[in-house]
Design an enzyme around this catalytic site. Structure first.
Site, short mmCIF file in Angstrom:
data_model
loop_
_atom_site.label_atom_id
_atom_site.label_comp_id
_atom_site.label_asym_id
_atom_site.label_seq_id
_atom_site.Cartn_x
_atom_site.Cartn_y
_atom_site.Cartn_z
N ASN A 20 1.77 -6.51 -5.20
CA ASN A 20 1.54 -7.51 -4.09
C ASN A 20 0.36 -8.39 -4.06
O ASN A 20 0.23 -9.53 -3.82
CB ASN A 20 1.48 -6.52 -2.71
N HIS A 115 3.78 -2.70 4.57
CA HIS A 115 4.48 -1.14 4.72
C HIS A 115 6.03 -1.23 4.40
O HIS A 115 6.52 -2.23 4.52
CB HIS A 115 4.31 -0.86 5.97
C1 GRF Z 1 3.89 -1.25 -1.62
O1 GRF Z 1 5.20 -0.53 -1.65
C2 GRF Z 1 3.21 -1.23 -0.26
O2 GRF Z 1 4.20 -1.49 0.67
C3 GRF Z 1 2.70 0.09 -0.07
O3 GRF Z 1 2.03 0.44 -1.27
C4 GRF Z 1 2.79 -0.27 -2.35
C5 GRF Z 1 1.91 -1.07 -3.33
O4 GRF Z 1 2.62 -1.80 -4.52
N1 GRF Z 1 1.63 0.03 1.04
P1 GRF Z 1 1.59 -2.49 -5.42
O5 GRF Z 1 0.27 -1.96 -5.50
O6 GRF Z 1 1.38 -3.79 -4.43
O7 GRF Z 1 2.49 -2.71 -6.40
#
Ligand code: GRF
Length: 223
Positions: A20, A115
């Site tokens: 993300n 989330h």
């Molecule tokens: C994602 O699924 C987010 O929704 C949750 O943790 C995960 C993080 O993934 N809070 P990344 O580290 O961004 O790949």
């Protein structure tokens, strides 16, 4: 006078892979988000998110929670560093620490989280498996303002992901993540463009016609 908003400064908090974070970096660079990531903080020194930030010359910092006697002390250190950087928005992106009420209150209105479920269903951890076990036909992803509860804050953007018969937690997580990478940049863009306002628990989006609400389900306004 130009209507173009001045770019905001963003801090991103990660604990792991940081996919993300990567989309936020990419969409700031593409100009989709009028903003700049000024700091990436991790509570884990080996988080791959730190490498992603360094690849883009973004300042990083490790604040290891195990170095602190309690949650309050850790959060105070975190708060101090973020305040020093003077950011407009703090994005939690896979940051695996529950934040204290003091921290949340300090940054209220400029602290957001992503989330991997359709809140208010399935807050907390392991939510892809929980959604499968509950037998729901749809799960998804939610970006929300952070309040004092766990995954309870006002909802900004959501995307729906159908659950397939042969899904396990991993396959579902992969498809949810693809949607996260659309609705997180969209939420940050709307924040940066100062188009979000709170009305009770509802987040109102300025200049986002009803017909475009569909964009929050299959984000066509998103990258
Ligand atoms: C994602 O699924 C987010 O929704 C949750 O943790 C995960 C993080 O993934 N809070 P990344 O580290 O961004 O790949």
């Amino acid at each position: 006078m130009s209507n173009t908003p001045s770019p905001i400064k963003i801090a991103v908090l990660v604990s792991g892979s940081g996919s993300n974070l990567q989309t936020l970096i990419d969409q700031c660079q593409s100009g989709y988000i009028p903003g700049q990531i000024a700091l990436v903080i991790s509570n884990k020194a080996d988080a791959y998110g730190l490498t992603r930030a360094k690849n883009h010359q973004i300042p990083t910092m490790v604040i290891d929670h195990t170095d602190f006697p309690n949650r309050e002390a850790f959060d105070r250190a975190l708060q101090e560093k973020i305040d020093q950087t003077q950011v407009d928005l703090i994005c939690l992106a896979g940051f695996m620490r529950i934040l204290t009420e003091g921290f949340v209150r300090h940054f209220k209105g400029r602290l957001i989280n992503i989330h991997p479920a359709l809140l208010p269903a399935f807050p907390g951890l392991g939510v892809q498996q929980k959604a499968i076990d509950a037998g729901v036909r749809f799960s998804g992803a939610t970006v929300h303002f952070v309040d004092e509860g766990v995954d309870t804050g006002p909802i900004i953007t959501q995307a729906v992901v159908p659950i397939q018969d042969d899904d396990d937690a991993k396959t579902l997580a992969t498809r949810i993540l693809q949607q996260e990478h659309k609705i997180y940049p969209l939420a940050v863009k709307l924040f940066a463009e100062k188009r979000l306002s709170l009305e009770g628990r509802r987040v109102r989006i300025k200049d986002f016609p009803n017909t475009e609400n569909q964009a929050l389900i299959s984000p066509n306004e998103a990258p």
